[in-house]
Design an enzyme around this catalytic site. Structure first.
Site, PDB file in Angstrom:
ATOM      1  N   LYS A   1       0.809  -1.222   0.000  1.00  0.00           N
ATOM      2  CA  LYS A   1       0.000   0.000   0.000  1.00  0.00           C
ATOM      3  C   LYS A   1       0.844   1.275   0.000  1.00  0.00           C
ATOM      4  CE  LYS A   1      -4.164  -1.728   2.337  1.00  0.00           C
ATOM      5  NZ  LYS A   1      -5.122  -1.422   3.414  1.00  0.00           N
TER       6      LYS A   1
ATOM      7  N   GLY B   1      -0.412   0.127   8.753  1.00  0.00           N
ATOM      8  CA  GLY B   1      -0.962   0.899   7.635  1.00  0.00           C
ATOM      9  C   GLY B   1      -2.413   1.310   7.800  1.00  0.00           C
TER      10      GLY B   1
ATOM     11  N   GLY C   1     -15.494  -5.689  10.887  1.00  0.00           N
ATOM     12  CA  GLY C   1     -14.973  -5.031   9.695  1.00  0.00           C
ATOM     13  C   GLY C   1     -15.683  -5.332   8.388  1.00  0.00           C
TER      14      GLY C   1
END
Length: 249
Positions: free
Chosen positions: A64, A130, A229
């Site tokens: 990412k 991240g 999530g």
């Protein structure tokens, strides 16, 4: 046939491939979604060159951040977070233009915002990886104060052993951005004073397997609002499609 895909390494079970291929089939879209398991981000230009039908990519661990060096443009949001997880692939004559975006923020904020009330002013972000940067960006964009929680002494973080019941009462939004509690280790949870939680507490877990982690169960037992999530993943998938097909800003 248009192609979309996911780059990362390793790629085990991927939510995206099943979601998008089912979407294409159900909506009669002439496209397919492929996992590109590349052992180095340096293989990205080859993926682009050998798949001229490619219209968009998702990006997962560990690329990412690294992928940003390969892109022609990066959205202001993704640049501020320092991570890209959606790439729009545009073909302009012989030239391929790669545009980077971040859907983590959109998925998370659209999911948590309806659950926030006036009493929710401060948040603890568990983890410093991240995803935590995007969560921090999203929470602050909604006006919340944030603090990162780490196991280690790091600048700008507090450690788990400093989280007292009083801290949990004050920072009543807690987001788990760590893998603690993920399958198969579902008998683990972040070390927090769960007994201090109540109906004003929101526990948001980025994990979706299992669908209720021990972190969520312990909070729910105290009356907290708990969310996993999966909703964020779905909203991220919608956002990816918009980034690939939406009008340019």
């Amino acid at each position: 046939m248009d192609k979309y895909g996911l780059i990362g390494y390793p790629l085990g079970h991927s939510f995206s491939i099943s979601y998008f291929n089912e979407k294409f089939q159900n909506e009669g879209i002439n496209a397919r979604y492929i996992n590109f398991e590349i052992p180095s981000i340096d293989a990205l230009p080859e993926v682009i060159a050998t798949n001229p039908e490619l219209k968009g990519l998702n990006v997962t661990i560990p690329y990412k951040e690294k992928v940003m060096n390969f892109l022609d443009t990066v959205s202001p949001e993704a640049r501020a977070i320092g991570a890209v997880n959606v790439i729009r692939v545009e073909h302009k004559g012989d030239k391929v233009v790669l545009k980077g975006y971040n859907s983590d923020v959109i998925g998370f904020t659209q999911s948590i915002e309806p659950r926030l009330e006036r009493i929710h002013k401060k948040a603890l972000i568990l983890g410093t990886g991240g995803a935590s940067k995007a969560i921090d960006f999203g929470l602050r964009s909604m006006g919340l104060e944030t603090v990162f929680v780490s196991r280690y002494e790091r600048p700008g973080t507090i450690q788990y052993d400093k989280i007292t019941p009083e801290v949990v009462q004050e920072y009543n939004v807690i987001v788990n951005c760590t893998p603690v509690g993920m399958y198969p280790k579902f008998d683990e949870c972040p070390p927090l004073p769960y007994e201090a939680m109540d109906s004003h507490t929101i526990l948001y877990d980025l994990i979706y397997n299992p669908d209720q982690t021990l972190f969520m169960k312990k909070g729910a037992a105290q009356g907290a609002t708990v969310v996993n999530g999966l909703e964020m993943l779905l909203l991220q998938a919608f956002a990816s499609w918009e980034f690939w097909h939406g009008r340019e800003e």
